[in-house]
Scaffold this active site. Sequence first.
Site, PDB file in Angstrom:
ATOM      1  N   GLY A 137     -56.083  72.453 -60.653  1.00 23.98           N
ATOM      2  CA  GLY A 137     -54.674  72.805 -60.791  1.00 23.98           C
ATOM      3  C   GLY A 137     -53.818  72.196 -59.698  1.00 23.98           C
ATOM      4  O   GLY A 137     -53.937  71.008 -59.363  1.00 23.98           O
ATOM      5  N   CYS A 138     -52.964  73.019 -59.106  1.00 26.43           N
ATOM      6  CA  CYS A 138     -52.033  72.548 -58.089  1.00 26.43           C
ATOM      7  C   CYS A 138     -52.739  72.084 -56.820  1.00 26.43           C
ATOM      8  O   CYS A 138     -52.185  71.297 -56.051  1.00 26.43           O
ATOM      9  CB  CYS A 138     -51.027  73.651 -57.747  1.00 26.43           C
ATOM     10  SG  CYS A 138     -49.961  74.127 -59.124  1.00 26.43           S
TER      11      CYS A 138
END
Length: 363
Positions: A137-138
């Site tokens: 993800g981030c």
Amino acid sequence: MATLCRPAVSVPEHVITMEETLALARSHHANHPQLPLALRLIENTGVRTRHLVQPIEETLKHPGFADRNALYEAEAKARVPAVVRRALDDAQLRPTDIGVIIYVSCTGFMMPSLTAWLINEMGFSSDTRQIPIAQLGCAAGGAAVNRAHDFCTAYPEANALIVACEFCSLCYQPTDLGIGSLLSNGLFGDGVAAAVVRGRGGTGIALERNGSYLIPKTEDWIAYDVRATGFHFMLDKRVPTTMEPLAPALKQLAGLHGWNASELDFYIIHAGGPRILDDLSTFLQVPPEAFRFSRATLTEYGNIASAVVLDALRRLFDEGGAPDSARGLLAGFGPGITAEMSLGRWSRSDDRDGLPELVEAAV
């Protein structure tokens, strides 16, 4: 020493403002019992504008996961090459100078990865290594920097290319009405970024140490529920509190390097939201201004997932960079809950490696 060079960043042409986001939330969820809370949370993100790969009218539709994923692939192939070329130019390298491509994205799926397509279409060598990362993800932006650093440490004459491609708007789910989902609808944006880590030469952050840290028993705080309709984003209300346990990990990494995390010269931090930056300012005991690049990304583009740290670094370059040997920290946070952290010094180089060959090729 491996140097993270100037990133190239591109955002799509379709723009939605905070005011338009709030108006859409009011019209689409007029009867939602927690609408006032959702509106207040969206307003508090500080996101003024976001960029989308489609007009908002198309974004709000859901033609099915297959169609959305096909659009992800088409948009990635249309938008990534120009960003890659700019990153290579900024690093004064050619595709054949790259030893590994690290591709990070959590908003669509391709197999083979886009790395294979880039190698075939952009003139990279057939022996270029490929490292696709899809499930951080981030945090993947920070992880990509770390894996590029590791690669260039193992192969000091080699260079790595990082590519982050995030079309968060393609994960919009109209049937998800939880507060976390409504908040994410006003927080995330789309963007593409690329950067080169040079094994020798280059101007940027000379990477010296990296590390990872996972907060135990938090793997369900940020997650995807994968259904027939695609990726359904799950966000626990405890996520904004994660800087309290993560700040000590940042301090520990700096301490192992003989640095004080509270006394560095620049900070490139993933801006998941304003609470993340506010808390980190408190727990690291640094002024809020230290995170101005991350706040600018959040304000102008929203949370563009793994591309945030590269855009924040691009803003540091736009400001003229940092003084020679200035010490800095780069960190991305994401599912796990995971932190991917790097330490380095600003390095300016007049190194022109590869330029004579480029000039000769041009002639």
